[in-house]
Design an enzyme around this catalytic site. Structure first.
Site, PDB file in Angstrom:
ATOM      1  N   GLU A 179       0.852 -13.294  12.297  1.00  9.92           N
ATOM      2  CA  GLU A 179       1.402 -12.145  13.011  1.00  9.92           C
ATOM      3  C   GLU A 179       1.332 -10.941  12.075  1.00  9.92           C
ATOM      4  O   GLU A 179       1.728 -11.028  10.913  1.00  9.92           O
ATOM      5  CB  GLU A 179       2.865 -12.406  13.399  1.00  9.92           C
ATOM      6  CG  GLU A 179       3.032 -13.520  14.415  1.00  9.92           C
ATOM      7  CD  GLU A 179       2.414 -13.206  15.768  1.00  9.92           C
ATOM      8  OE1 GLU A 179       2.303 -12.020  16.125  1.00  9.92           O
ATOM      9  OE2 GLU A 179       2.040 -14.172  16.471  1.00  9.92           O
ATOM     10  N   GLU A 198     -12.248  -4.521  -4.917  1.00 10.19           N
ATOM     11  CA  GLU A 198     -12.798  -3.169  -4.722  1.00 10.19           C
ATOM     12  C   GLU A 198     -12.026  -2.102  -5.504  1.00 10.19           C
ATOM     13  O   GLU A 198     -12.477  -0.960  -5.620  1.00 10.19           O
ATOM     14  CB  GLU A 198     -12.783  -2.801  -3.234  1.00 10.19           C
ATOM     15  CG  GLU A 198     -13.828  -3.517  -2.386  1.00 10.19           C
ATOM     16  CD  GLU A 198     -13.497  -4.974  -2.132  1.00 10.19           C
ATOM     17  OE1 GLU A 198     -14.383  -5.824  -2.345  1.00 10.19           O
ATOM     18  OE2 GLU A 198     -12.352  -5.283  -1.758  1.00 10.19           O
ATOM     19  N   ASN A 199     -10.850  -2.451  -6.016  1.00 17.62           N
ATOM     20  CA  ASN A 199     -10.022  -1.446  -6.701  1.00 17.62           C
ATOM     21  C   ASN A 199     -10.598  -1.011  -8.059  1.00 17.62           C
ATOM     22  O   ASN A 199     -10.140  -0.018  -8.632  1.00 17.62           O
ATOM     23  CB  ASN A 199      -8.575  -1.929  -6.866  1.00 17.62           C
ATOM     24  CG  ASN A 199      -7.770  -1.883  -5.578  1.00 17.62           C
ATOM     25  OD1 ASN A 199      -6.912  -2.724  -5.331  1.00 17.62           O
ATOM     26  ND2 ASN A 199      -8.020  -0.875  -4.730  1.00 17.62           N
ATOM     27  N   GLY A 228       0.233   5.514  -4.348  1.00 18.33           N
ATOM     28  CA  GLY A 228      -0.320   6.808  -4.744  1.00 18.33           C
ATOM     29  C   GLY A 228       0.262   7.937  -3.906  1.00 18.33           C
ATOM     30  O   GLY A 228       0.678   8.978  -4.429  1.00 18.33           O
ATOM     31  N   ASP A 232       0.833  -1.205   0.000  1.00 20.77           N
ATOM     32  CA  ASP A 232       0.000   0.000   0.000  1.00 20.77           C
ATOM     33  C   ASP A 232       0.872   1.261   0.000  1.00 20.77           C
ATOM     34  O   ASP A 232       2.007   1.242   0.472  1.00 20.77           O
ATOM     35  CB  ASP A 232      -0.923  -0.015   1.232  1.00 20.77           C
ATOM     36  CG  ASP A 232      -2.105   0.922   1.065  1.00 20.77           C
ATOM     37  OD1 ASP A 232      -2.352   1.401  -0.062  1.00 20.77           O
ATOM     38  OD2 ASP A 232      -2.787   1.189   2.078  1.00 20.77           O
TER      39      ASP A 232
HETATM   40  C1  IPE Z   1      -5.555  -2.690  -0.508  1.00 21.41           C
HETATM   41  O1  IPE Z   1      -5.194  -1.361  -0.604  1.00 21.41           O
HETATM   42  C2  IPE Z   1      -5.462  -3.365  -1.846  1.00 21.41           C
HETATM   43  C3  IPE Z   1      -4.123  -3.544  -2.371  1.00 21.41           C
HETATM   44  C4  IPE Z   1      -3.003  -3.242  -1.771  1.00 21.41           C
HETATM   45  C5  IPE Z   1      -4.061  -4.154  -3.661  1.00 21.41           C
HETATM   46  P1  IPE Z   1      -6.264  -0.198  -0.820  1.00 21.41           P
HETATM   47  O2  IPE Z   1      -5.477   1.044  -0.937  1.00 21.41           O
HETATM   48  O3  IPE Z   1      -7.159  -0.544  -1.950  1.00 21.41           O
HETATM   49  O4  IPE Z   1      -7.089  -0.274   0.532  1.00 21.41           O
HETATM   50  P2  IPE Z   1      -7.981   0.836   1.245  1.00 21.41           P
HETATM   51  O5  IPE Z   1      -8.947   1.359   0.230  1.00 21.41           O
HETATM   52  O6  IPE Z   1      -7.055   1.892   1.715  1.00 21.41           O
HETATM   53  O7  IPE Z   1      -8.629   0.111   2.370  1.00 21.41           O
HETATM   54  C1  IPE Z   2      -1.356   0.272  -3.426  1.00 19.61           C
HETATM   55  O1  IPE Z   2      -1.159   1.636  -3.437  1.00 19.61           O
HETATM   56  C2  IPE Z   2      -1.579  -0.295  -4.803  1.00 19.61           C
HETATM   57  C3  IPE Z   2      -2.959  -0.705  -5.088  1.00 19.61           C
HETATM   58  C4  IPE Z   2      -3.948  -0.680  -4.249  1.00 19.61           C
HETATM   59  C5  IPE Z   2      -3.230  -1.154  -6.421  1.00 19.61           C
HETATM   60  P1  IPE Z   2      -2.374   2.665  -3.488  1.00 19.61           P
HETATM   61  O2  IPE Z   2      -2.693   2.938  -4.917  1.00 19.61           O
HETATM   62  O3  IPE Z   2      -3.508   2.173  -2.684  1.00 19.61           O
HETATM   63  O4  IPE Z   2      -1.713   3.945  -2.836  1.00 19.61           O
HETATM   64  P2  IPE Z   2      -2.401   4.937  -1.793  1.00 19.61           P
HETATM   65  O5  IPE Z   2      -2.906   4.101  -0.668  1.00 19.61           O
HETATM   66  O6  IPE Z   2      -3.494   5.635  -2.525  1.00 19.61           O
HETATM   67  O7  IPE Z   2      -1.301   5.844  -1.380  1.00 19.61           O
HETATM   68 MG    MG Z   3      -4.047   2.392  -0.753  1.00 23.22          MG
END
Ligand code: IPE
Ligand code: IPE
Ligand code: MG
Length: 259
Positions: free
Chosen positions: A223, A80-81, A36, A33
């Site tokens: 864990e 959900e992405n 972005g 995570d």
């Molecule tokens: C979880 O991260 C999914 C992946 C890392 C692929 P998200 O960024 O989608 O999760 P939320 O929306 O913050 O819970």
């Molecule tokens: C994780 O990074 C990658 C995916 C969920 C595909 P994010 O894209 O969720 O990055 P943030 O959480 O918005 O910073």
């Molecule tokens: Mg994220």
């Protein structure tokens, strides 16, 4: 052999730490995570973070395999992405094509076998092909399993497993009394991993402390290690720090501490 420099989060003190080679978690799962936010902090578009994150996957997969981890599961795209803007989704769908297109020879060289869990039939054709080709190219590798969760959701996975069991029961092939934890586990997308299906260690980067629908069944006794680094900044040392934290825990599985 596995020594690394660790900086104390409170005092800033740097110390050399030694990993216990006899206690390397067999299955490590990572919620990658923060791509972005990593990009936004650098005034770059979010997709620049995903691109850098892909390079991190290469570094971390190689490091994990050298550490003797048996299964590395990486949460790459959740069910959900799809809610994200289509330009970002399209970019994320192209990443596996790029990743496997450039990295399969290294995977073979490191004896790493690719597995994918998720609703792959809903992915674009080119993404499906990249995944299929990588699985085929690494099918004889006997080292670490690199398991990508791609269009994966923990609840959806359980629903699918329950539907399958219900169909077997309806057909008269399964007595409901025979539905055990083992049976449900075997129907999940990790069923083929056998004894290794439950992560020993679950890592989430970027400071968020939630599961976001990841491996809900399998993490019953994992864990959890939450790290503040964004995924593009994760590397071999951060992985070793997480494993070090894991090695300081006392897993009890409901029993008593065995000192
Ligand atoms: C979880 O991260 C999914 C992946 C890392 C692929 P998200 O960024 O989608 O999760 P939320 O929306 O913050 O819970
Ligand atoms: C994780 O990074 C990658 C995916 C969920 C595909 P994010 O894209 O969720 O990055 P943030 O959480 O918005 O910073
Ligand atoms: Mg994220």
């Amino acid at each position: 052999m596995f020594s690394f420099l660790s900086k104390d989060q409170k005092t800033g003190e740097v110390a050399e730490r030694q990993l216990d080679e006899t206690n390397i978690p067999a299955h490590v799962a990572i919620i990658m995570d923060g791509n972005g936010r990593w990009a936004q902090q650098r005034h770059l578009p979010r997709i620049a973070g995903h691109k850098q994150g892909m390079n991190t996957v290469k570094t971390v997969a190689t490091a994990a395999s050298h550490l003797g981890i048996k299964v590395l599961t990486l949460y790459a795209f959740s069910t959900e992405n799809w809610k994200r803007p289509s330009a970002e989704v399209n970019y994320l769908m192209k990443l596996p094509v790029d990743f496997f297109g450039t990295f399969v020879p290294d995977l073979v060289k490191n004896n790493i076998r690719v597995k994918v869990m998720g609703y792959t039939a809903d992915l674009p054709a080119a993404t499906q092909k990249a995944v299929r080709d990588a699985i085929a190219a690494t099918k004889d590798c006997t080292g670490m399993v690199l398991n990508f969760a791609l269009n994966y959701g923990g609840r959806a996975e359980i629903v699918t497993a329950v539907q399958r069991l219900a169909q077997q029961a309806q057909a008269g092939d399964l007595d409901p009394a025979e539905i055990t934890e083992q049976r449900i586990g075997a129907e999940l997308m990790t069923g083929d991993l056998g004894d290794l299906q439950d992560p020993d260690l679950l890592i989430r980067t970027s400071g968020e402390e939630r599961l976001s629908n990841f491996m809900l069944w399998q993490v019953a006794y994992s864990e959890f290690v939450f790290m503040t680094q964004h995924w593009p900044d994760f590397d071999q040392t951060t992985l070793e720090q997480a494993i070090y934290a894991y090695q300081q825990r006392h897993r009890r599985f409901g029993g008593l501490k065995n000192e």
